[in-house]
Motif scaffolding. Structure first.
Motif, PDB file in Angstrom:
ATOM      1  N   VAL A   1       0.867  -1.179   0.000  1.00 37.39           N
ATOM      2  CA  VAL A   1       0.000   0.000   0.000  1.00 37.39           C
ATOM      3  C   VAL A   1       0.902   1.227   0.000  1.00 37.39           C
ATOM      4  O   VAL A   1       1.685   1.428   0.927  1.00 37.39           O
ATOM      5  N   LEU A   2       0.803   2.024  -1.045  1.00 38.00           N
ATOM      6  CA  LEU A   2       1.621   3.223  -1.197  1.00 38.00           C
ATOM      7  C   LEU A   2       0.804   4.444  -0.770  1.00 38.00           C
ATOM      8  O   LEU A   2      -0.317   4.643  -1.263  1.00 38.00           O
ATOM      9  N   THR A   3       1.333   5.248   0.126  1.00 38.07           N
ATOM     10  CA  THR A   3       0.643   6.442   0.588  1.00 38.07           C
ATOM     11  C   THR A   3       1.478   7.676   0.249  1.00 38.07           C
ATOM     12  O   THR A   3       2.645   7.572  -0.147  1.00 38.07           O
ATOM     13  N   ALA A   4       0.882   8.845   0.452  1.00 43.21           N
ATOM     14  CA  ALA A   4       1.574  10.123   0.276  1.00 43.21           C
ATOM     15  C   ALA A   4       1.012  11.088   1.308  1.00 43.21           C
ATOM     16  O   ALA A   4       0.054  11.818   1.039  1.00 43.21           O
ATOM     17  N   SER A   5       1.589  11.045   2.494  1.00 43.60           N
ATOM     18  CA  SER A   5       1.078  11.891   3.572  1.00 43.60           C
ATOM     19  C   SER A   5       1.207  13.368   3.237  1.00 43.60           C
ATOM     20  O   SER A   5       0.439  14.192   3.746  1.00 43.60           O
ATOM     21  N   ALA A   6       2.166  13.741   2.375  1.00 41.04           N
ATOM     22  CA  ALA A   6       2.304  15.138   1.992  1.00 41.04           C
ATOM     23  C   ALA A   6       1.125  15.610   1.155  1.00 41.04           C
ATOM     24  O   ALA A   6       0.805  16.802   1.146  1.00 41.04           O
ATOM     25  N   ALA A   7       0.463  14.699   0.439  1.00 40.22           N
ATOM     26  CA  ALA A   7      -0.716  15.065  -0.346  1.00 40.22           C
ATOM     27  C   ALA A   7      -1.917  15.239   0.552  1.00 40.22           C
ATOM     28  O   ALA A   7      -2.694  16.189   0.403  1.00 40.22           O
ATOM     29  N   SER A   8      -2.089  14.346   1.522  1.00 41.74           N
ATOM     30  CA  SER A   8      -3.199  14.439   2.458  1.00 41.74           C
ATOM     31  C   SER A   8      -2.995  13.430   3.578  1.00 41.74           C
ATOM     32  O   SER A   8      -3.089  12.218   3.341  1.00 41.74           O
ATOM     33  N   PRO A   9      -2.726  13.898   4.795  1.00 38.59           N
ATOM     34  CA  PRO A   9      -2.620  12.956   5.915  1.00 38.59           C
ATOM     35  C   PRO A   9      -3.904  12.174   6.153  1.00 38.59           C
ATOM     36  O   PRO A   9      -3.865  11.022   6.589  1.00 38.59           O
ATOM     37  N   VAL A  10      -5.045  12.795   5.839  1.00 38.32           N
ATOM     38  CA  VAL A  10      -6.334  12.118   6.046  1.00 38.32           C
ATOM     39  C   VAL A  10      -6.453  10.914   5.123  1.00 38.32           C
ATOM     40  O   VAL A  10      -6.815   9.810   5.547  1.00 38.32           O
ATOM     41  N   VAL A  11      -6.150  11.108   3.839  1.00 35.94           N
ATOM     42  CA  VAL A  11      -6.225   9.992   2.886  1.00 35.94           C
ATOM     43  C   VAL A  11      -5.166   8.956   3.203  1.00 35.94           C
ATOM     44  O   VAL A  11      -5.396   7.747   3.045  1.00 35.94           O
ATOM     45  N   SER A  12      -4.011   9.388   3.678  1.00 34.75           N
ATOM     46  CA  SER A  12      -2.964   8.441   4.065  1.00 34.75           C
ATOM     47  C   SER A  12      -3.447   7.519   5.182  1.00 34.75           C
ATOM     48  O   SER A  12      -3.187   6.310   5.169  1.00 34.75           O
ATOM     49  N   GLN A  13      -4.175   8.071   6.139  1.00 30.66           N
ATOM     50  CA  GLN A  13      -4.743   7.245   7.208  1.00 30.66           C
ATOM     51  C   GLN A  13      -5.797   6.292   6.657  1.00 30.66           C
ATOM     52  O   GLN A  13      -5.887   5.137   7.090  1.00 30.66           O
TER      53      GLN A  13
ATOM     54  N   ILE B   1       5.382   7.253   0.109  1.00 25.11           N
ATOM     55  CA  ILE B   1       6.202   7.662  -1.020  1.00 25.11           C
ATOM     56  C   ILE B   1       6.623   9.126  -0.899  1.00 25.11           C
ATOM     57  O   ILE B   1       7.766   9.497  -1.195  1.00 25.11           O
ATOM     58  N   VAL B   2       5.701   9.985  -0.466  1.00 27.03           N
ATOM     59  CA  VAL B   2       5.999  11.419  -0.329  1.00 27.03           C
ATOM     60  C   VAL B   2       5.634  11.832   1.097  1.00 27.03           C
ATOM     61  O   VAL B   2       4.522  12.302   1.342  1.00 27.03           O
ATOM     62  N   PRO B   3       6.542  11.665   2.043  1.00 27.53           N
ATOM     63  CA  PRO B   3       6.228  12.011   3.435  1.00 27.53           C
ATOM     64  C   PRO B   3       6.281  13.508   3.668  1.00 27.53           C
ATOM     65  O   PRO B   3       6.885  14.273   2.900  1.00 27.53           O
ATOM     66  N   LEU B   4       5.654  13.934   4.746  1.00 25.48           N
ATOM     67  CA  LEU B   4       5.691  15.328   5.161  1.00 25.48           C
ATOM     68  C   LEU B   4       7.045  15.665   5.779  1.00 25.48           C
ATOM     69  O   LEU B   4       7.815  14.774   6.147  1.00 25.48           O
ATOM     70  N   SER B   5       7.321  16.929   5.910  1.00 25.88           N
ATOM     71  CA  SER B   5       8.558  17.383   6.517  1.00 25.88           C
ATOM     72  C   SER B   5       8.610  16.977   7.982  1.00 25.88           C
ATOM     73  O   SER B   5       7.585  16.924   8.667  1.00 25.88           O
ATOM     74  N   ASP B   6       9.810  16.684   8.468  1.00 21.24           N
ATOM     75  CA  ASP B   6       9.966  16.352   9.888  1.00 21.24           C
ATOM     76  C   ASP B   6       9.584  17.522  10.790  1.00 21.24           C
ATOM     77  O   ASP B   6       9.222  17.319  11.958  1.00 21.24           O
ATOM     78  N   HIS B   7       9.639  18.734  10.260  1.00 19.03           N
ATOM     79  CA  HIS B   7       9.281  19.912  11.039  1.00 19.03           C
ATOM     80  C   HIS B   7       7.782  20.200  10.983  1.00 19.03           C
ATOM     81  O   HIS B   7       7.306  21.074  11.704  1.00 19.03           O
ATOM     82  N   ASP B   8       7.064  19.495  10.140  1.00 19.24           N
ATOM     83  CA  ASP B   8       5.609  19.641  10.045  1.00 19.24           C
ATOM     84  C   ASP B   8       4.998  18.262   9.802  1.00 19.24           C
ATOM     85  O   ASP B   8       4.399  18.009   8.754  1.00 19.24           O
ATOM     86  N   PRO B   9       5.147  17.345  10.752  1.00 17.52           N
ATOM     87  CA  PRO B   9       4.784  15.943  10.505  1.00 17.52           C
ATOM     88  C   PRO B   9       3.299  15.714  10.269  1.00 17.52           C
ATOM     89  O   PRO B   9       2.917  14.703   9.683  1.00 17.52           O
TER      90      PRO B   9
END
Length: 365
Positions: free
Chosen positions: A121-133, A179-187
């Motif tokens: 399962v490939l996610t992209a929390s940078a696109a949307s943390p809600v959809v990633s969940q 695949i595209v995680p959020l920044s460590d400073h804005d997790p």
């Protein structure tokens, strides 16, 4: 000594001796505070509705997610998920995992399900943390489904392996990769989402200041341009250099923020010049009460009731929020529509400023 009135003494006056107006004048005097109270109540209701309605009515619908694998496995999984999620996900078939990753990086989909021997399962929390969940929950469901299918076979294999003194086979396991995680400073992505409102307010405030302090097309254009440029550098330095909320090329981000502020500021100055104070209020309503709640800065535009999500991308806050997210995390995505939207608003503001100056000259002549 007793004072005798001569009949020519003027009537007593002053706050203590004023009498309230009677008749129609009295009704008009009371109508003003009542009207002000009703107008204020209506305004605060509309403000609450503008910010609360998109959140209260938001729900996942038609979220594009890529899927790859054998057709039979794809059909079985997608039908199961559709029946359980009430069509919250729209599946886009791709050839393989590489194609799925490309689609994610280009922001054509929010994630992917790759049904191979080791399901992924490939996610992209940078696109949307809600959809990633959401996709993480789908991974849990897929894991349960695989275990049910393989339980009897694995149980027999484990028994045979233990009897022969061999290592039993491992249970199938679903792999989840961001695949595209959020920044460590804005997790959690809250910083990037919150930045949308200050940008909208900043454009309105800058436009109001320029409108009241300058006169003439050239002066107002110079004022809005300087404000947008200087504020763009300061805000980018704060968001990227200080808090590290946004990423990517500093000057490209500065250009995006400056164009956002200029588009809103020019709209404020232009409408103010044409309509006066009502024009300033109209520009604020367009940007803050309509554009910002529909900007989809915190959740995908698919979460809004159709077609408001797509409409919101046509306003400055929506285009700006999507553009900054693309520049920070999805450089491979096509951002031409966002640049074009901001440019069209900026040009519209320029035209309004020139029209307002032309109108003022005509009236004075």
């Amino acid at each position: 000594m007793e004072t005798v009135s001569t009949g020519n003494t003027p009537p007593l006056s002053g706050p203590m001796f004023n009498t309230p107006p009677t008749g129609p004048d009295n009704h008009r005097a009371w109508a003003k505070p009542i009207g002000a109270a009703l107008a204020g109540t209506l305004i605060i209701f509309l403000i609450l509705l503008a910010f609360l309605w998109p959140t209260a009515t938001s729900t996942a619908q038609n979220i594009p997610v890529a899927v790859a694998g054998p057709q039979q496995a794809v059909d079985s999984l997608t039908s199961t998920i559709d029946s359980q999620s009430d069509n919250a996900i729209t599946f886009v078939t791709v050839d393989n995992e590489k194609a799925a990753i490309t689609a994610i990086k280009e922001r054509k989909v929010y994630g992917a399900l790759v049904l191979t021997e080791t399901p992924t399962v490939l996610t992209a929390s940078a696109a949307s943390p809600v959809v990633s969940q959401m996709l993480t929950q789908v991974a849990s469901q897929l894991q349960t489904q695989l275990l049910k299918q393989a339980y009897s076979r694995v149980e027999e294999s484990v028994g045979a392996a233990l009897a022969a003194g061999q290592t039993p086979p491992e249970l199938p396991r679903v792999v989840v990769r961001d695949i595209v995680p959020l920044s460590d400073h804005d997790p959690r992505g809250t910083g990037l989402s919150i930045a949308s409102l200050p940008l909208a307010l900043g454009g309105v405030i800058g436009g109001v200041i320029v409108f009241f302090l300058t006169r003439g097309t050239a002066r107002r254009l110079i004022g809005v341009t300087l404000y947008a440029a200087l504020s763009g550098v300061v805000l980018t330095a704060t968001l990227q250099g200080w808090f590290e909320v946004i990423q990517g090329d500093f000057w490209v981000n500065t250009g995006a923020i400056a164009l956002t502020l200029f588009a809103t500021g020019a709209l404020v100055v232009g409408l103010g010049g044409l309509l006066g104070r009502p024009g300033l209020a109209l520009a604020a309503i367009i940007t803050v009460l309509i554009g910002n709640p529909l900007a989809s800065s915190a959740a995908p535009m698919q979460f809004l009731v159709e077609p408001w999500g797509a409409i919101g991308q046509g306003f400055v806050p929506g285009a700006s929020a999507t553009l900054l997210r693309n520049l920070s995390y999805f450089p491979e995505a096509n951002s031409a529509s966002q640049w074009l939207t901001l440019t069209l608003w900026a040009v519209s503001g320029l035209i309004l400023i020139m029209l307002s100056t032309l109108r003022a000259r005509t009236q004075s002549a």
